[in-house]
Design a protein around this motif. Sequence first.
Motif, mmCIF file in Angstrom:
data_model
loop_
_atom_site.group_PDB
_atom_site.id
_atom_site.type_symbol
_atom_site.label_atom_id
_atom_site.label_comp_id
_atom_site.label_asym_id
_atom_site.label_seq_id
_atom_site.Cartn_x
_atom_site.Cartn_y
_atom_site.Cartn_z
ATOM 1 N N GLY A 281 0.804 -1.220 0.000
ATOM 2 C CA GLY A 281 0.000 0.000 0.000
ATOM 3 C C GLY A 281 0.832 1.261 0.000
ATOM 4 N N ASN A 282 1.856 1.322 -0.870
ATOM 5 C CA ASN A 282 2.661 2.528 -0.994
ATOM 6 C C ASN A 282 2.188 3.288 -2.246
ATOM 7 O OD1 ASN A 282 4.635 4.467 -1.459
ATOM 8 N ND2 ASN A 282 6.302 3.145 -0.734
ATOM 9 N N PRO A 283 1.706 4.543 -2.083
ATOM 10 C CA PRO A 283 1.202 5.286 -3.254
ATOM 11 C C PRO A 283 2.254 5.461 -4.349
ATOM 12 C CG PRO A 283 0.752 6.476 -1.206
ATOM 13 C CD PRO A 283 1.603 5.315 -0.835
ATOM 14 N N GLU A 284 3.527 5.446 -3.963
ATOM 15 C CA GLU A 284 4.603 5.622 -4.944
ATOM 16 C C GLU A 284 4.562 4.497 -5.997
ATOM 17 O OE1 GLU A 284 8.461 5.947 -3.180
ATOM 18 O OE2 GLU A 284 9.410 6.573 -5.055
ATOM 19 N N GLY A 285 4.139 3.304 -5.558
ATOM 20 C CA GLY A 285 4.015 2.181 -6.487
ATOM 21 C C GLY A 285 2.965 2.463 -7.554
ATOM 22 N N CYS A 286 1.844 3.073 -7.140
ATOM 23 C CA CYS A 286 0.788 3.424 -8.106
ATOM 24 C C CYS A 286 1.278 4.489 -9.080
ATOM 25 C CB CYS A 286 -0.453 3.941 -7.378
ATOM 26 S SG CYS A 286 -1.202 2.768 -6.260
ATOM 27 N N VAL A 287 2.027 5.471 -8.538
ATOM 28 C CA VAL A 287 2.562 6.546 -9.395
ATOM 29 C C VAL A 287 3.481 5.933 -10.453
ATOM 30 C CG1 VAL A 287 4.075 8.583 -9.443
ATOM 31 C CG2 VAL A 287 2.422 8.329 -7.601
ATOM 32 N N ALA A 288 4.412 5.075 -10.015
ATOM 33 C CA ALA A 288 5.409 4.501 -10.934
ATOM 34 C C ALA A 288 4.733 3.660 -12.012
ATOM 35 C CB ALA A 288 6.394 3.640 -10.136
ATOM 36 N N SER A 289 3.839 2.789 -11.594
ATOM 37 C CA SER A 289 3.194 1.886 -12.547
ATOM 38 C C SER A 289 2.389 2.653 -13.589
ATOM 39 C CB SER A 289 2.297 0.929 -11.754
ATOM 40 O OG SER A 289 1.254 0.480 -12.529
ATOM 41 N N GLU A 290 1.573 3.599 -13.121
ATOM 42 C CA GLU A 290 0.710 4.326 -14.059
ATOM 43 C C GLU A 290 1.504 5.296 -14.940
ATOM 44 O OE1 GLU A 290 -2.592 4.005 -14.880
ATOM 45 O OE2 GLU A 290 -2.302 2.159 -13.759
ATOM 46 N N ALA A 291 2.549 5.927 -14.371
ATOM 47 C CA ALA A 291 3.378 6.828 -15.198
ATOM 48 C C ALA A 291 4.068 6.009 -16.288
ATOM 49 C CB ALA A 291 4.404 7.543 -14.332
ATOM 50 N N GLY A 292 4.514 4.811 -15.926
ATOM 51 C CA GLY A 292 5.190 3.950 -16.901
ATOM 52 C C GLY A 292 4.261 3.530 -18.012
ATOM 53 N N ASN A 293 3.064 3.030 -17.663
ATOM 54 C CA ASN A 293 2.201 2.518 -18.743
ATOM 55 C C ASN A 293 1.552 3.629 -19.553
ATOM 56 O OD1 ASN A 293 -0.585 2.975 -18.003
ATOM 57 N ND2 ASN A 293 -0.499 1.315 -16.558
ATOM 58 N N ASN A 294 1.315 4.793 -18.948
ATOM 59 C CA ASN A 294 0.685 5.866 -19.714
ATOM 60 C C ASN A 294 1.689 6.616 -20.596
ATOM 61 O OD1 ASN A 294 -1.924 6.879 -20.207
ATOM 62 N ND2 ASN A 294 -1.340 8.804 -19.248
ATOM 63 N N ALA A 295 2.972 6.335 -20.419
ATOM 64 C CA ALA A 295 3.981 6.952 -21.299
ATOM 65 C C ALA A 295 4.136 6.147 -22.586
ATOM 66 C CB ALA A 295 5.315 7.022 -20.565
ATOM 67 N N VAL A 296 3.596 4.935 -22.589
ATOM 68 C CA VAL A 296 3.783 4.051 -23.747
ATOM 69 C C VAL A 296 3.138 4.584 -25.038
ATOM 70 C CG1 VAL A 296 3.226 1.737 -24.636
ATOM 71 C CG2 VAL A 296 4.227 1.995 -22.378
ATOM 72 N N PRO A 297 1.877 5.116 -24.998
ATOM 73 C CA PRO A 297 1.291 5.565 -26.267
ATOM 74 C C PRO A 297 2.169 6.574 -27.027
ATOM 75 C CG PRO A 297 -0.408 5.505 -24.595
ATOM 76 C CD PRO A 297 0.891 5.218 -23.896
ATOM 77 N N ALA A 298 2.695 7.585 -26.312
ATOM 78 C CA ALA A 298 3.531 8.577 -27.010
ATOM 79 C C ALA A 298 4.837 7.938 -27.481
ATOM 80 C CB ALA A 298 3.822 9.761 -26.081
ATOM 81 N N GLY A 299 5.391 7.029 -26.667
ATOM 82 C CA GLY A 299 6.610 6.322 -27.070
ATOM 83 C C GLY A 299 6.374 5.511 -28.331
ATOM 84 N N ALA A 300 5.211 4.855 -28.393
ATOM 85 C CA ALA A 300 4.897 4.021 -29.560
ATOM 86 C C ALA A 300 4.694 4.862 -30.814
ATOM 87 C CB ALA A 300 3.647 3.197 -29.272
ATOM 88 N N LEU A 301 4.339 6.135 -30.626
ATOM 89 C CA LEU A 301 4.140 7.011 -31.792
ATOM 90 C C LEU A 301 5.465 7.367 -32.473
ATOM 91 C CD1 LEU A 301 1.404 9.640 -30.856
ATOM 92 C CD2 LEU A 301 1.237 7.801 -32.501
ATOM 93 N N ILE A 302 6.582 7.288 -31.736
ATOM 94 C CA ILE A 302 7.872 7.711 -32.313
ATOM 95 C C ILE A 302 8.259 6.834 -33.510
ATOM 96 C CG2 ILE A 302 10.333 8.110 -31.848
ATOM 97 C CD1 ILE A 302 9.497 8.819 -28.934
ATOM 98 N N PRO A 303 8.359 5.487 -33.365
ATOM 99 C CA PRO A 303 8.678 4.691 -34.561
ATOM 100 C C PRO A 303 7.551 4.705 -35.591
ATOM 101 C CG PRO A 303 8.214 3.244 -32.697
ATOM 102 C CD PRO A 303 8.256 4.637 -32.168
ATOM 103 N N LEU A 304 6.323 4.888 -35.129
ATOM 104 C CA LEU A 304 5.191 4.909 -36.073
ATOM 105 C C LEU A 304 5.280 6.128 -36.995
ATOM 106 C CD1 LEU A 304 2.395 3.683 -36.896
ATOM 107 C CD2 LEU A 304 1.381 5.267 -35.293
ATOM 108 N N LEU A 305 5.525 7.299 -36.405
ATOM 109 C CA LEU A 305 5.552 8.523 -37.202
ATOM 110 C C LEU A 305 6.819 8.638 -38.044
ATOM 111 C CD1 LEU A 305 4.235 11.165 -34.616
ATOM 112 C CD2 LEU A 305 2.960 10.029 -36.432
ATOM 113 N N THR A 306 7.948 8.193 -37.501
ATOM 114 C CA THR A 306 9.212 8.429 -38.200
ATOM 115 C C THR A 306 9.604 7.303 -39.155
ATOM 116 O OG1 THR A 306 10.390 7.494 -36.323
ATOM 117 C CG2 THR A 306 10.156 9.870 -36.355
ATOM 118 N N LEU A 307 9.205 6.073 -38.843
ATOM 119 C CA LEU A 307 9.595 4.941 -39.696
ATOM 120 C C LEU A 307 8.388 4.215 -40.294
ATOM 121 C CD1 LEU A 307 12.244 3.431 -37.265
ATOM 122 C CD2 LEU A 307 12.750 4.559 -39.414
#
Lengths: 170, 502
Positions: B294-320
Amino acid sequence: MTNRTDEDSASAAEAPSGHETLAAGIGMAAAVLLILSPWLVDRSGPDPFYKGPLIFPMIVLAGTALSAVPAILRLLRHRVGLPFHVDGNGFPGRAAALFVLMCLYPLGISAIGLSAATFLAVLIGLLMVYRRPWQSVAIAAIMTLTVHLAFKTFLDIWFPAPWLFEMIGA
Amino acid sequence: MEFLAQGFSQAFSFANIAALVIGTTVGIIVGVLPGLGPMVGMVVLLPFTFSLEPSVALSLLLGVFCGGYFGGAVPAILLRTPGVPSSIVTAFDGFPLTARGEAQTALSAALVGSLGGGLVSIVILIMLAPLLSHVAASFGPPEYLVAALFGVTLVVVSFRDQLSRGLLLLGVGLFLSTIGIDGPTLSARFTFGFWPMQNGFDLVALVLGIFGIGQSLLLLEQGILKTNRLDLGRNTLDFSRIIGTLRYWRTLIRSGVLGTFIGLLPGPGSVLASFISYDVAKRRSSDPESFGKGNPEGCVASEAGNNAVPAGALIPLLTLGIPGEALSAVLLGIFTLNGIYPGPLLLIKEPELISTLYWSMLLINVVAFAMLALLLRPFAMIVKVPPAILAVCVIAVSLIGIYAVNSRLFDCGVALAAGVVGYVLLRLGWPVVALIMGIVMGPIIEDRLRQTLSLGEGNPLFVFGRPVSLTIIALGVAIIVLPMIIRKLRRDGAEDEGRASS
């Protein structure tokens, strides 16, 4: 005794499952298509083979057939017959019934129109899988209205005139 | 800055804002509902996008893409049932917090994490995309071919336990893309003399069938949550807790950066981003024992990590033009259906579109956060909708959408057949993403293969004579082979230790 149980469970784990049957089926279908591909692709054009329409499908089908080799080998090695069960969780009766209804739904759209077909399909579908008559009627009505507004009013998408109504009208 | 200003007015136009709000709403709803997920939301909305401007259509679908990740955290925290697979990590700490009566703390941490991760990833996207585009500008057909093969290989290899199944499905997807009249030679392929097949299988029908119909049938059989327990405390998010969450800003930025770079790689996706971000946060924490309890930091880390994926996935999509997973593959389909071909020249040819896309991504994150913060209880109540109603409605809308595109019953038949295939594959747990990758990437790979072979006058070894191609091949071999060697060495080491200890 314990060793024997371990061996049994190990061999059960290695035994082919429905996964292998499916993989082998896909691989063999790919192999058949690969063999027949020269006759299933129009090669009358002037292009050399490397620019032609056949090279890519042949590469793809060969790769697909090769990917199924491990599954085919496992099936041959065990010779226990082809297991056809999907995952041992029984036949999906409700899903199958809804699927059959939904197969008729596009025919219904072309025959009696979008709104009538949607109301009937959603109503019958809900009666089959949800089984609460009044709620089903209400949901079907809301769904029909939403679909009509979204596709016909808002997006202005053209749907062919329902042939059944045209036939009756004629 | 001038580049970013180009899309500003378009991004804030009424149509774009409406599209991203609708998309985000749908995304949150399908994200909150375990068993559906953003993919179903995207494919159901796909037919609606044909009458829209490309930028508006992309905003609608990106809204679903990002909104789904935001929504997935809600049932993970309240009911320990992740709405999207990557939110399972959020449940590690979120649910214990809920059990202690601190659901608001967990939800605040998750939503701030999602927002922060999303914003960090967009900044990286804006900075990295032009750099990668610059490199990709020196690419010719052989390099594109090798890069595309590298992308699909990484996706298949990411399912290590199901490698042969992944390859099989990739092959099936690639084969399906060849059916119909071949564009360059106008030759009929695998049509069996059946004229409706001359147009090939419609991408929308296939994708809607596999996910819209297949996933709904599965949902009907398996059911989802049946619960009356939604312990929220209040209808909206408690804003005082949001301020408290900001003390984890380091974790938030670090997880956002990690998630973006994991999203950049084709294959691994949001689940890995969540796990790695969580693991790194735990290792670097001064109180690692509290993680999982029950450490809120765990929720922050997990959600920040997975919600950064869409923009990351756009990089190879847009450029290559290489999609990293099924959701980006659908976005690539939208680009190509609108006559826009992602690649290094996209940023030069369509600066306004790309700039609008960046602004839209930014707005989507803010809108999703605000919607969930203000309408927390109504969104959380969605988990109570019976799966039978959802299944019937999703299948009906999918079939109407397919029929609406061309008014062809054949396309509905294709979708229904794809629905059966999707149902069986999803029920068996096969990597369906490989099938989608094959369908979407097939025409691109075939086109590049033909161009490459034409350049080499039929000699495929010509690819190995080009330094950039060789570099990509070497990189691919290193990424695929090195982990295998490392795993083998570790396994051997563990076996040696086991033998020594016995």
